[in-house]
Design a protein around this motif. Structure first.
Motif, PDB file in Angstrom:
ATOM      1  N   THR A   1      -4.437   5.434  -5.504  1.00 50.82           N
ATOM      2  CA  THR A   1      -3.524   5.215  -4.385  1.00 50.82           C
ATOM      3  C   THR A   1      -3.610   3.749  -3.967  1.00 50.82           C
ATOM      4  N   ARG A   2      -2.733   3.349  -3.054  1.00 51.07           N
ATOM      5  CA  ARG A   2      -2.769   1.959  -2.579  1.00 51.07           C
ATOM      6  C   ARG A   2      -4.108   1.635  -1.929  1.00 51.07           C
ATOM      7  N   SER A   3      -4.617   2.524  -1.123  1.00 51.95           N
ATOM      8  CA  SER A   3      -5.885   2.256  -0.436  1.00 51.95           C
ATOM      9  C   SER A   3      -7.033   2.190  -1.438  1.00 51.95           C
ATOM     10  N   GLU A   4      -6.974   2.993  -2.481  1.00 48.70           N
ATOM     11  CA  GLU A   4      -8.032   2.973  -3.497  1.00 48.70           C
ATOM     12  C   GLU A   4      -7.997   1.685  -4.306  1.00 48.70           C
TER      13      GLU A   4
ATOM     14  N   SER B   1      -6.869  -1.207  -3.147  1.00 53.26           N
ATOM     15  CA  SER B   1      -7.362  -2.213  -2.213  1.00 53.26           C
ATOM     16  C   SER B   1      -8.889  -2.184  -2.140  1.00 53.26           C
ATOM     17  N   GLU B   2      -9.453  -0.995  -2.049  1.00 51.15           N
ATOM     18  CA  GLU B   2     -10.912  -0.853  -1.964  1.00 51.15           C
ATOM     19  C   GLU B   2     -11.599  -1.317  -3.242  1.00 51.15           C
TER      20      GLU B   2
ATOM     21  N   THR C   1      -9.337  -9.405   2.533  1.00 52.77           N
ATOM     22  CA  THR C   1      -8.402  -8.382   2.975  1.00 52.77           C
ATOM     23  C   THR C   1      -7.361  -8.241   1.875  1.00 52.77           C
TER      24      THR C   1
ATOM     25  N   SER D   1      -4.036  -6.436   0.444  1.00 52.46           N
ATOM     26  CA  SER D   1      -2.840  -5.656   0.774  1.00 52.46           C
ATOM     27  C   SER D   1      -2.109  -5.278  -0.502  1.00 52.46           C
TER      28      SER D   1
ATOM     29  N   ASP E   1       2.888   5.907   1.694  1.00 56.57           N
ATOM     30  CA  ASP E   1       2.012   6.659   0.793  1.00 56.57           C
ATOM     31  C   ASP E   1       2.349   8.145   0.716  1.00 56.57           C
TER      32      ASP E   1
END
Length: 273
Positions: free
Chosen positions: A120-123, A125-126, A142, A144, A169
């Motif tokens: 996913t997008r958050s994964e 990014s992490e 940071t 994005s 998402d």
């Protein structure tokens, strides 16, 4: 005459009952009150809640920190294609896009090849943030991540059929119907189809928008990129179909009318004997 009046009254009653049944099929979420107070996480605990990127998807990844010059090392520049403006366009503050290859990888500045398919997008990014910190490249990154070409198609009995961008998402069937201007009065509410291709296999999910519980419990509730949503026309719309381009009702409609008329005449004649 009494018999004719009786037949007409019966026909009117049948029509009214049919109309009432049709009206009952129009409202959405008819069981919504039953779900009042239910935990949202329980309702939405179906697979595929968040969009996961796939090969051939395009995304942007922008790294920022308190040190802009350091962060710039991890952002792809945009190259200008304008005549007389060679090289990097210094005026642009955006970053070029990444296209995920067939193996699910991208080539990221400094870090090299990253496998991000299925994330996913958050994964994503992490993943990048952790690598930058762990390898002591940036202390306060940071990251994005934005979608670029992720879309769904909405077809059939909606106000504005078309292809629409996935903007966040957890993009649901409700979002798709909303951006397409809602269903028309002729759309079948109880069988909205979500057509999805996964690993070369096509799947079709059937959703009933009259029932909030059935909608949210379906695997087709949360959409994925390239899904096709199809709203089938009801019988009223089908009867309005033109024949040979003329504005007349279908032949089956007129056959039905003729048959009903013949039946009524036959009953009247038999009664008169």
């Amino acid at each position: 005459m009494k018999l004719i009046k009786t037949l007409l009254c019966a026909a009117a009653a049948i029509f009214m009952v049919a109309s009432c049944n049709s009206v009952k099929e129009i409202p959405y979420f008819q069981d919504a009150e039953k779900q009042e107070g239910t935990n949202v996480n329980e309702i939405s605990s179906v697979p595929g809640k968040a969009i996961k990127v796939k090969p051939e998807d395009k995304i942007t990844i922008i790294v920022s920190s308190k040190d802009p010059e350091l962060a710039a090392l991890f952002n792809l520049p945009i190259y200008s294609n304008q005549v007389g403006v060679p090289g990097i366009s210094a005026s642009s503050q955006q970053s070029a896009s990444y296209t995920i290859d067939v193996d699910g990888n991208i080539m990221f500045p400094v870090l090299g090849k990253l496998h991000i398919s299925g994330l996913t997008r958050s994964e994503i990014s992490e993943l990048i943030s952790d690598r930058l910190i762990r390898e002591d490249l940036i202390k306060d990154p940071t990251v994005s991540v934005e979608f670029l070409n992720l879309k769904v198609s909405v077809l059939g009995e909606v106000t504005k059929p078309g292809v629409y961008n996935i903007t966040h998402d957890s993009f649901t069937i409700y979002d798709a119907i909303a951006v397409a201007g809602d269903l028309t009065i002729y759309g079948i509410r109880k069988d909205i189809q979500v057509i999805r291709t996964e690993n070369g296999v096509q799947k079709v999910y059937h959703l009933n928008i009259n029932s909030a519980e059935e909608m949210t419990s379906s695997e087709g509730f949360y959409l994925q990129q390239n899904d096709v949503i199809y709203v089938k026309p009801n019988k009223m719309r089908a009867r309005q179909a033109t024949v040979n381009g003329n504005n007349v009702l279908s032949a089956s409609f007129w056959v039905s009318i003729a048959s009903l008329t013949a039946t009524i005449i036959s009953i009247v004649l038999q009664s008169a004997r």
